[in-house]
Enzyme design. Structure first.
Site, PDB file in Angstrom:
ATOM      1  N   ASN A  10       0.804  -1.235   0.000  1.00 49.03           N
ATOM      2  CA  ASN A  10       0.000   0.000   0.000  1.00 49.03           C
ATOM      3  C   ASN A  10       0.832   1.279   0.000  1.00 49.03           C
ATOM      4  O   ASN A  10       0.280   2.375  -0.088  1.00 49.03           O
ATOM      5  CB  ASN A  10      -0.997   0.022   1.179  1.00 49.03           C
ATOM      6  N   ARG A  17      -3.735   7.415  -0.406  1.00 42.00           N
ATOM      7  CA  ARG A  17      -4.318   6.787   0.799  1.00 42.00           C
ATOM      8  C   ARG A  17      -4.223   7.731   2.008  1.00 42.00           C
ATOM      9  O   ARG A  17      -3.219   8.427   2.185  1.00 42.00           O
ATOM     10  CB  ARG A  17      -3.606   5.465   1.118  1.00 42.00           C
ATOM     11  N   ASN A  74      10.442  -0.087   4.875  1.00 44.29           N
ATOM     12  CA  ASN A  74       9.150   0.215   5.467  1.00 44.29           C
ATOM     13  C   ASN A  74       8.256  -0.955   5.085  1.00 44.29           C
ATOM     14  O   ASN A  74       7.728  -0.999   3.972  1.00 44.29           O
ATOM     15  CB  ASN A  74       8.574   1.525   4.922  1.00 44.29           C
ATOM     16  N   GLU A  98      14.541   0.259   9.938  1.00 45.76           N
ATOM     17  CA  GLU A  98      13.093   0.233   9.694  1.00 45.76           C
ATOM     18  C   GLU A  98      12.548   1.650   9.792  1.00 45.76           C
ATOM     19  O   GLU A  98      12.874   2.370  10.739  1.00 45.76           O
ATOM     20  CB  GLU A  98      12.427  -0.668  10.743  1.00 45.76           C
ATOM     21  N   HIS A 100       8.944   4.086   9.434  1.00 44.41           N
ATOM     22  CA  HIS A 100       7.499   4.260   9.257  1.00 44.41           C
ATOM     23  C   HIS A 100       7.215   5.741   9.112  1.00 44.41           C
ATOM     24  O   HIS A 100       7.763   6.558   9.866  1.00 44.41           O
ATOM     25  CB  HIS A 100       6.722   3.701  10.449  1.00 44.41           C
ATOM     26  N   ARG A 107      -0.828   5.163  17.316  1.00 45.84           N
ATOM     27  CA  ARG A 107      -1.971   4.716  16.520  1.00 45.84           C
ATOM     28  C   ARG A 107      -2.628   3.488  17.164  1.00 45.84           C
ATOM     29  O   ARG A 107      -2.484   3.251  18.352  1.00 45.84           O
ATOM     30  CB  ARG A 107      -1.520   4.484  15.075  1.00 45.84           C
TER      31      ARG A 107
END
Ligand code: DQA
Length: 145
Positions: A10, A17, A74, A98, A100, A107
């Site tokens: 995605n 998005r 990611n 990593e 994000h 979240r």
């Protein structure tokens, strides 16, 4: 120095998005900006995106065969449950950061846990695409004490 930026499911929908969370800059623009930034500090950055777990693992293994110096990943939602991607990162022994875009810790509960971060040198989150630049900078400078 050769680095690989891997973006998971995605993330090709950046700019489309949930703009309030991921911003309105498009996916291609983010890739172009990172490639240009890397080039400006003499780094050869390759960008790979896939919505498929196996293709992400194949890309990580390719980084081993092609002797990449570092990986920025990611993993998208795979972050939270892909032991296979976590194993792949461990297998190749290439310093991996990593990233994000959003702050996963503020979240939903299921996003708080990363099963892939323990295989990485560290995790950057919550700084949008700037986090990719931070990761490039770290990997470019990780020989400095
Ligand atoms: C994300 C966070 C994940 O929880 C989510 O599934 C994504 C994007 C981020 O960059 O903030 O797809 O990895």
């Amino acid at each position: 120095m050769k680095l690989m930026l891997i973006q998971g499911p995605n993330l090709n929908f950046l700019g489309i998005r949930e703009k309030a969370i991921y911003g309105s800059v498009g996916f291609e623009d983010v890739c172009d900006e990172m490639t240009k930034y890397a080039k400006s500090i003499n780094i050869d950055l390759s960008c790979f995106q896939s919505n498929c777990e196996g293709e992400i693992i194949d890309c990580i293994q390719k980084c081993y065969y092609d002797k990449y110096d570092g990986i920025i990943i990611n993993p998208g939602a795979y972050t939270h449950y892909s032991y296979a991607i976590s194993d792949a990162i461990k297998s190749v022994s290439i310093p991996t950061v990593e990233v994000h875009l959003s702050n996963i810790h503020t979240r939903e509960e299921f996003r708080h846990k990363s099963v892939t971060a323990p295989s990485c040198v560290g995790q950057i989150c919550g700084f949008g695409a700037y986090g990719y630049k931070m990761a490039i900078d770290y990997l470019a400078n990780d020989k400095i004490d």
